[in-house]
Design an enzyme around this catalytic site. Sequence first.
Site, PDB file in Angstrom:
ATOM      1  CB  THR A 129      -0.863   0.004   1.243  1.00  0.00           C
ATOM      2  OG1 THR A 129      -1.314   1.322   1.411  1.00  0.00           O
ATOM      3  CG2 THR A 129      -0.028  -0.433   2.658  1.00  0.00           C
ATOM      4  CD  GLU A 131      -3.485   3.277   4.171  1.00  0.00           C
ATOM      5  OE1 GLU A 131      -3.341   2.901   5.580  1.00  0.00           O
ATOM      6  OE2 GLU A 131      -4.320   3.004   3.806  1.00  0.00           O
ATOM      7  CE1 TYR A 154      -3.061  -3.019   5.666  1.00  0.00           C
ATOM      8  CE2 TYR A 154      -3.172  -0.627   5.381  1.00  0.00           C
ATOM      9  CZ  TYR A 154      -3.248  -1.751   4.851  1.00  0.00           C
ATOM     10  OH  TYR A 154      -3.298  -2.271   3.379  1.00  0.00           O
ATOM     11  CE  LYS A 158       0.158  -4.916   2.755  1.00  0.00           C
ATOM     12  NZ  LYS A 158      -0.141  -6.148   2.344  1.00  0.00           N
TER      13      LYS A 158
HETATM   14  P1  NAD Z   1      -9.432  -7.708   2.303  1.00  0.00           P
HETATM   15  O1  NAD Z   1      -9.440  -7.566   3.880  1.00  0.00           O
HETATM   16  O2  NAD Z   1     -10.641  -7.326   1.466  1.00  0.00           O
HETATM   17  O3  NAD Z   1      -9.118  -9.257   2.209  1.00  0.00           O
HETATM   18  C1  NAD Z   1      -8.014  -9.688   2.625  1.00  0.00           C
HETATM   19  C2  NAD Z   1      -8.172 -11.446   2.325  1.00  0.00           C
HETATM   20  O4  NAD Z   1      -7.005 -11.891   3.034  1.00  0.00           O
HETATM   21  C3  NAD Z   1      -9.400 -11.959   3.113  1.00  0.00           C
HETATM   22  O5  NAD Z   1      -9.941 -12.780   2.066  1.00  0.00           O
HETATM   23  C4  NAD Z   1      -8.861 -12.826   4.213  1.00  0.00           C
HETATM   24  O6  NAD Z   1      -9.555 -13.924   4.515  1.00  0.00           O
HETATM   25  C5  NAD Z   1      -7.585 -13.287   3.886  1.00  0.00           C
HETATM   26  N1  NAD Z   1      -6.598 -13.314   4.748  1.00  0.00           N
HETATM   27  C6  NAD Z   1      -6.473 -12.571   5.721  1.00  0.00           C
HETATM   28  N2  NAD Z   1      -5.794 -13.194   6.685  1.00  0.00           N
HETATM   29  C7  NAD Z   1      -4.957 -14.427   6.353  1.00  0.00           C
HETATM   30  C8  NAD Z   1      -4.060 -15.479   6.374  1.00  0.00           C
HETATM   31  N3  NAD Z   1      -3.428 -15.154   7.634  1.00  0.00           N
HETATM   32  N4  NAD Z   1      -3.774 -16.469   5.511  1.00  0.00           N
HETATM   33  C9  NAD Z   1      -4.651 -16.535   4.454  1.00  0.00           C
HETATM   34  N5  NAD Z   1      -5.485 -15.338   3.999  1.00  0.00           N
HETATM   35  C10 NAD Z   1      -5.655 -14.498   4.940  1.00  0.00           C
HETATM   36  O7  NAD Z   1      -8.048  -6.929   1.754  1.00  0.00           O
HETATM   37  P2  NAD Z   1      -8.011  -6.223   0.488  1.00  0.00           P
HETATM   38  O8  NAD Z   1      -8.506  -4.686   0.728  1.00  0.00           O
HETATM   39  O9  NAD Z   1      -8.560  -7.101  -0.674  1.00  0.00           O
HETATM   40  O10 NAD Z   1      -6.402  -5.997   0.102  1.00  0.00           O
HETATM   41  C11 NAD Z   1      -5.764  -7.134  -0.131  1.00  0.00           C
HETATM   42  C12 NAD Z   1      -4.251  -6.627  -0.045  1.00  0.00           C
HETATM   43  O11 NAD Z   1      -4.183  -5.268  -0.967  1.00  0.00           O
HETATM   44  C13 NAD Z   1      -3.621  -6.362   1.170  1.00  0.00           C
HETATM   45  O12 NAD Z   1      -2.466  -6.964   1.365  1.00  0.00           O
HETATM   46  C14 NAD Z   1      -3.668  -4.800   1.426  1.00  0.00           C
HETATM   47  O13 NAD Z   1      -2.665  -4.409   2.143  1.00  0.00           O
HETATM   48  C15 NAD Z   1      -3.300  -4.482  -0.161  1.00  0.00           C
HETATM   49  N6  NAD Z   1      -3.938  -2.987  -0.411  1.00  0.00           N
HETATM   50  C16 NAD Z   1      -4.943  -2.704  -0.486  1.00  0.00           C
HETATM   51  C17 NAD Z   1      -5.605  -1.720  -0.357  1.00  0.00           C
HETATM   52  C18 NAD Z   1      -7.059  -1.269  -0.528  1.00  0.00           C
HETATM   53  O14 NAD Z   1      -7.502  -0.038  -0.733  1.00  0.00           O
HETATM   54  N7  NAD Z   1      -8.082  -2.090   0.010  1.00  0.00           N
HETATM   55  C19 NAD Z   1      -4.764  -0.471  -1.462  1.00  0.00           C
HETATM   56  C20 NAD Z   1      -3.493  -1.051  -1.560  1.00  0.00           C
HETATM   57  C21 NAD Z   1      -3.141  -2.221  -1.041  1.00  0.00           C
END
Ligand code: NAD
Length: 352
Positions: A129, A131, A154, A158
């Site tokens: 991210t 962030e 968080y 990351k």
């Molecule tokens: P989310 O919370 O919607 O989904 C996370 C998924 O990971 C879930 O399906 C959960 O069951 C799974 N998970 C969590 N812990 C786990 C574990 N220990 N083992 C296996 N699976 C596990 O998250 P998101 O918003 O889809 O984000 C996905 C990735 O993208 C993350 O790494 C986040 O840091 C990154 N990200 C998100 C955004 C955003 O705007 N949402 C922006 C930039 C980066």
Amino acid sequence: MRLVITGGAGFIGSAVVELAATRGHPVLNIDALTYAANPDTLSTLASLPNYTFLQAEIGDSPTITKALDQFAPDTIIHLAAESHVDRSIDGPSPFIDTNIVGTFRLLEATRAHAASRRASEVRFLHVSTDEVFGSLGPTGSFDETSPYRPNSPYSASKAASDMLVRAWGETYGLAVLISNCSNNYGPRQYPEKLIPTVIEAARQGRPIPIYGQGTQIRDWLHVDDHADALLRIAADGQPGETYAVGGRAERTNLDLVRTLCAIMDERCPDTDWGRHENLITFVKDRPGHDQRYAVNTTKIEQALGWTPKTALREGLAQTVDWYLGNPGWIDRVRAQGFTGERLGHADPVGAV
Ligand code: NAD
């Protein structure tokens, strides 16, 4: 590519799984199915061609090692994470366990898998991210050279995982790639996040919570554009490199919420509360709330020919339509215990 995607039952992971499988890449989705995964999302994915699902923790090394042996991926896209800033403030422990220790264990399993394949490379794309870079002042933007200055548990978790991934590339020669992306929006986002919170509250005529004065600025990217960027980085990115990804669509939270309210006015004009904007309520700010994020995407545009395709207004309208058209999806989340109640440190939910 023969892809393992972790976190493929979540918001962004499910979009990546869908795009990859429809483009013909065999996909193994590994997800622990935490609170953030929706069973409806999983059943939508189940009918994809060349798609397999494994319920497992990324930190469960024996299970992950066996899965990598059997599926034999050449590329791993790692999205599994605890992802909600408010939850990290109220209880950082799972963020350390999954985002840092889990990523470490996954890197080790990948290293063993790569060693067993000898001649052919295994690429590992770590999805991170913007962030991790902290907060910007009124001008400037993050890019691949920005210093790390995480402000929340968080973003610190990351940032730590980014460092591990980098080190596994430098020390062990793993073909690692990192992407740092801005805020995503689109269908299937867990309703604790800002945009689904706003749509749900507006639909039900409940107060729409905005932290502080809503002056924080975020750079919004449609989740399908992010998924496309990730597949390009995974396929054609240079190992050892980082790619900053963003939508070039900066908005204050207040502007964003007003746009959503205007779309809701068009979709649901006859309400007891008049215009949906009347529901906006300012609530106590989140501690350590970053003021501004913006991303300079020149590198990925020039190196990989990627640009975001979805204009923000159009993407928001499509997102509103998806939530209005899929009330059962939210009901499923509620059935699993999500109440929309405050998490503790601030008044109603509504975090970005
Ligand atoms: P989310 O919370 O919607 O989904 C996370 C998924 O990971 C879930 O399906 C959960 O069951 C799974 N998970 C969590 N812990 C786990 C574990 N220990 N083992 C296996 N699976 C596990 O998250 P998101 O918003 O889809 O984000 C996905 C990735 O993208 C993350 O790494 C986040 O840091 C990154 N990200 C998100 C955004 C955003 O705007 N949402 C922006 C930039 C980066």
